[in-house]
Design an enzyme around this catalytic site. Structure first.
Site, short mmCIF file in Angstrom:
data_model
loop_
_atom_site.label_atom_id
_atom_site.label_comp_id
_atom_site.label_asym_id
_atom_site.label_seq_id
_atom_site.Cartn_x
_atom_site.Cartn_y
_atom_site.Cartn_z
N LYS A 22 0.85 -1.13 -0.07
CA LYS A 22 -0.09 -0.11 -0.09
C LYS A 22 0.93 1.31 -0.05
O LYS A 22 0.48 2.15 -0.90
CB LYS A 22 -1.01 -0.02 1.21
CG LYS A 22 -1.50 1.35 1.54
CD LYS A 22 -2.09 1.56 2.78
CE LYS A 22 -2.77 2.81 3.28
NZ LYS A 22 -1.75 3.78 3.49
N ASN A 23 1.99 1.27 0.98
CA ASN A 23 2.61 2.38 1.05
C ASN A 23 3.44 2.76 -0.13
O ASN A 23 4.01 4.04 -0.55
CB ASN A 23 3.36 2.49 2.38
CG ASN A 23 2.67 2.46 3.53
OD1 ASN A 23 1.56 3.05 3.47
ND2 ASN A 23 3.09 1.96 4.62
N ARG A 93 -4.34 10.26 3.07
CA ARG A 93 -3.08 10.84 3.75
C ARG A 93 -2.10 10.94 2.50
O ARG A 93 -1.73 12.03 2.25
CB ARG A 93 -2.33 10.22 4.49
CG ARG A 93 -1.40 10.72 5.61
CD ARG A 93 -1.57 12.04 5.90
NE ARG A 93 -0.20 12.70 6.52
CZ ARG A 93 -0.37 13.96 7.07
NH1 ARG A 93 -1.45 14.51 7.26
NH2 ARG A 93 0.65 14.40 7.41
N CYS A 117 -5.53 8.41 8.37
CA CYS A 117 -5.87 8.11 9.80
C CYS A 117 -5.36 9.28 10.67
O CYS A 117 -4.53 9.90 10.20
CB CYS A 117 -4.85 6.79 10.14
SG CYS A 117 -5.56 5.32 9.48
N ARG A 122 0.23 15.56 12.27
CA ARG A 122 1.25 15.08 11.36
C ARG A 122 1.74 16.25 10.41
O ARG A 122 0.93 16.11 9.26
CB ARG A 122 0.81 13.98 10.83
CG ARG A 122 0.37 12.75 11.69
CD ARG A 122 0.32 11.36 10.98
NE ARG A 122 -0.78 11.26 10.34
CZ ARG A 122 -1.23 10.19 9.61
NH1 ARG A 122 -0.27 9.19 9.30
NH2 ARG A 122 -2.36 10.18 8.84
N PRO A 123 2.36 17.15 10.80
CA PRO A 123 2.49 18.30 10.05
C PRO A 123 3.49 17.97 8.58
O PRO A 123 4.17 17.08 8.73
CB PRO A 123 3.45 19.22 10.94
CG PRO A 123 4.16 18.23 11.77
CD PRO A 123 3.27 17.20 12.09
N ILE A 124 3.34 18.78 7.83
CA ILE A 124 4.11 18.63 6.55
C ILE A 124 5.18 19.48 6.44
O ILE A 124 5.63 20.09 5.45
CB ILE A 124 3.27 18.71 5.29
CG1 ILE A 124 2.59 19.88 5.04
CG2 ILE A 124 2.21 17.52 5.32
CD1 ILE A 124 1.72 20.19 3.82
N ASP A 125 5.75 20.08 7.61
CA ASP A 125 6.56 21.05 7.38
C ASP A 125 8.18 20.72 6.81
O ASP A 125 8.75 21.54 6.15
CB ASP A 125 6.88 21.68 9.01
CG ASP A 125 7.47 20.54 9.82
OD1 ASP A 125 6.91 19.50 10.00
OD2 ASP A 125 8.38 20.62 10.29
N GLN A 126 8.27 19.26 7.09
CA GLN A 126 9.57 19.06 6.53
C GLN A 126 9.54 18.97 4.98
O GLN A 126 10.55 19.20 4.18
CB GLN A 126 9.93 17.54 7.05
CG GLN A 126 10.39 17.56 8.34
CD GLN A 126 11.56 18.57 8.64
OE1 GLN A 126 12.70 18.48 8.18
NE2 GLN A 126 11.02 19.69 9.55
N ASP A 306 3.40 0.85 12.15
CA ASP A 306 2.06 0.41 11.54
C ASP A 306 1.68 -1.16 12.14
O ASP A 306 0.83 -1.62 11.74
CB ASP A 306 2.26 0.48 10.11
CG ASP A 306 2.00 1.70 9.50
OD1 ASP A 306 1.57 2.50 10.19
OD2 ASP A 306 2.10 1.82 8.29
N ARG A 398 -8.99 0.46 3.49
CA ARG A 398 -8.00 1.36 2.93
C ARG A 398 -6.74 0.90 2.64
O ARG A 398 -6.08 1.08 1.90
CB ARG A 398 -7.86 2.54 3.88
CG ARG A 398 -9.02 3.65 4.24
CD ARG A 398 -8.29 4.74 5.06
NE ARG A 398 -7.05 5.51 4.70
CZ ARG A 398 -6.11 5.40 5.35
NH1 ARG A 398 -6.11 5.07 6.43
NH2 ARG A 398 -5.02 5.94 4.80
#
Length: 429
Positions: A22-23, A93, A117, A122-126, A306, A398
């Site tokens: 999946k990932n 996500r 989920c 869960r920031p996307i700052d990076q 996970d 999912r």
């Protein structure tokens, strides 16, 4: 309302086939938008996250053709740089990988913030830090992130403040056409990152070092079409490994890469599970008691976050006291209340869970709080005495292909049942 109804207490026996990861799939599909031509992608899992992502790509103008149940052809040459519907984006996500892909191809991306989920913030700052280092500017308004290159993206040295799978992949996608060399330091090393890098390289990108903490991407002018096969799903395989650990029995898990599972295998062996490794399959069995263990989640090659809820279920039936330390995500213990309904004894303090083993779990009505917690509820119900009903199963679908059919083949008593939604009497009045 659709739910799983499970009559527990049946050991598992037989063979199970593991689907594509999946990932990896949810990153490789957006990566296909960078390709000028047709990509044939094999071993695609039949899961709702993939279904939503393909629909988003169609809305953006990509040609998508289903060759068979596990093979898809994507024609990225027809894609336009438009915004897909907010409703589709918020369901998964992985929609944030469209930012890196569209920025890399068009120099601009406008994407609603993703769903998926809920494990707390869960920031996307990076991700954004990496895009800025490549020469882009970003803006966030009304739940939509816009990233735009001031001119042509240019390679840079980017140090990630935290090990982030999503940021590592997104920066790789954005850097494919950037001028010069991009170096990503403190990069994540997960198998699906290597798979995305291998996909890009097979289409003509110059990506080196994936699987180490330094990845180098040298910009190229064009990616061409080709065929690529996605790796097996490490987490799906681990889920079936923990299922037989919880229920007892003996199963053969086909279509795996044993090396990807070493961190899971080692912990289960420590707990008394027998695991025999072969080239592309495992034989997993348990006949004796489950031993206690301590587990700490870490970035790969450590024990995967996970798999934390699934192994927690096994430890609820272990002899003695076990401790789980979650070092990746906040708020990942929401499933503990559901397990407590089934008789589990778990105490949570911040990122630590102390588990006192019990003789058996008891069937109960529970719900799936998220994707992996849903898998944990299924494992608990399979091992429990009596009948369990699991609601909110859309989370499970999912990420797990045909889970009811696969478990039924192994001897589980599980059914997917549709029942009328409860009546809201206040609304009727």
């Amino acid at each position: 309302m659709v739910k799983y109804v499970i009559n527990g207490g049946h050991p598992l026996f037989g063979d199970v086939e593991i689907s594509g990861a999946k990932n990896a799939a949810v990153a490789i599909l957006p990566a296909a938008l960078l390709v000028d031509g047709i990509c044939r992608i094999e071993n695609i899992p039949q899961i709702s996250d993939v279904t939503y992502l393909l629909e988003i790509m169609r809305e953006m103008g990509a040609g998508v053709r289903l060759v068979n149940s596990t093979t898809i052809e994507v024609n990225g040459s027809t894609v336009r740089n438009g915004r897909a519907s907010y409703e589709l984006m918020r369901r998964i996500r992985a929609s944030y990988y469209l930012v890196g892909a569209l920025l890399g191809r068009f120099g601009r991306a406008e994407v609603p913030l993703p769903g998926g989920c809920d494990f707390g913030q869960r920031p996307i700052d990076q991700h954004l830090k990496g895009f800025r280092m490549l020469g882009a500017e970003d803006d966030l308004k009304n739940g939509v992130v816009t990233v735009c290159a001031k001119s042509k993206l240019t390679g840079a040295s980017i140090y990630l403040d935290t090990v982030s799978v999503g940021a590592t992949i997104n920066i790789m996608l954005a850097a494919v056409f950037a001028e010069g060399l991009t170096v990503i330091e403190n990069a994540a090393k997960e198998p699906h990152i290597v798979d995305v890098a291998n996909f890009l390289s097979s289409m003509g990108a110059d990506v080196r070092g994936a699987g180490t903490d330094v990845i180098k991407v040298r910009g190229v002018s064009r990616l061409s079409g080709g065929t690529y096969t996605i790796i097996p799903d490490q987490i799906e395989a681990g889920t079936y490994m923990t299922a037989v650990a919880a229920t007892g029995g003996s199963i053969r898990i086909n279509n795996v890469i044993p090396k990807h599972l070493e961190c899971i295998t080692a912990k289960l062996v420590e707990m008394g599970v027998r695991i025999d490794e072969f080239d592309d399959y495992l034989e997993v069995s348990r006949t004796g008691p489950i031993g206690r263990a301590n587990v700490k989640t870490l970035p790969y090659p450590g024990f995967p976050t996970d798999m934390q809820p699934q192994i927690a279920v096994v430890l609820t039936m272990a002899s003695g006291t076990s401790i789980i330390t979650e070092s990746v995500w906040d708020n990942r213990y929401r499933y503990v209340d559901e397990l407590s309904r089934m008789g589990a004894k778990i105490t949570v303090d911040a990122k630590t869970a102390v588990i006192e083993g019990v003789d058996t779990l008891m069937g109960a009505p529970v719900k799936a709080c998220d994707l992996r917690a849903g898998a944990a509820m299924i494992i608990a119900a399979l091992a429990a005495r009596g009948t369990s009903e699991i609601e909110d199963i859309y989370h499970v679908e999912r990420g797990y292909e045909n889970i009811v059919e696969k478990l039924t083949k192994l001897g589980a008593d599980i059914a997917k049942v549709e029942t009328p939604d409860p009546v809201d009497y206040q609304e009727v009045v």
